[in-house]
Design a protein around this motif. Structure first.
Motif: not given
Length: 79
Positions: A54-58, A60
């Motif tokens: 999720d962090l990678r997709e955003k 972040e």
């Protein structure tokens, strides 16, 4: 680029049974649960992987434990 990241997990045996798992480095973090230690660890691995994805997709930053020092203090408590 693929790299291995290490994360400490803390398992707490619950009075009603099973284990609660927390990941201190991942602030918004992952708290999960398993009936056995093995299941709790597997659940933690899955939760961490999903969180990092999720962090990678955003776009972040991925938190790491690089430079982290750990020490356990023993405090005398009078009850």
């Amino acid at each position: 680029m693929v790299r291995n990241l290490n994360y400490r997990i803390l398992l707490r045996k619950e009075p009603e049974g099973g284990y609660t798992v927390t990941v201190p480095t991942l602030a918004r973090a992952r708290v999960t649960f398993g009936e056995t230690v093995e299941e709790a660890i597997a659940m933690a691995r899955e939760a961490i992987e999903l969180y990092l994805e999720d962090l990678r997709e955003k776009g972040e930053e991925i938190p790491t434990e690089e430079g982290l020092l750990e020490y356990t203090l023993t405090i005398e408590a009078h009850a």
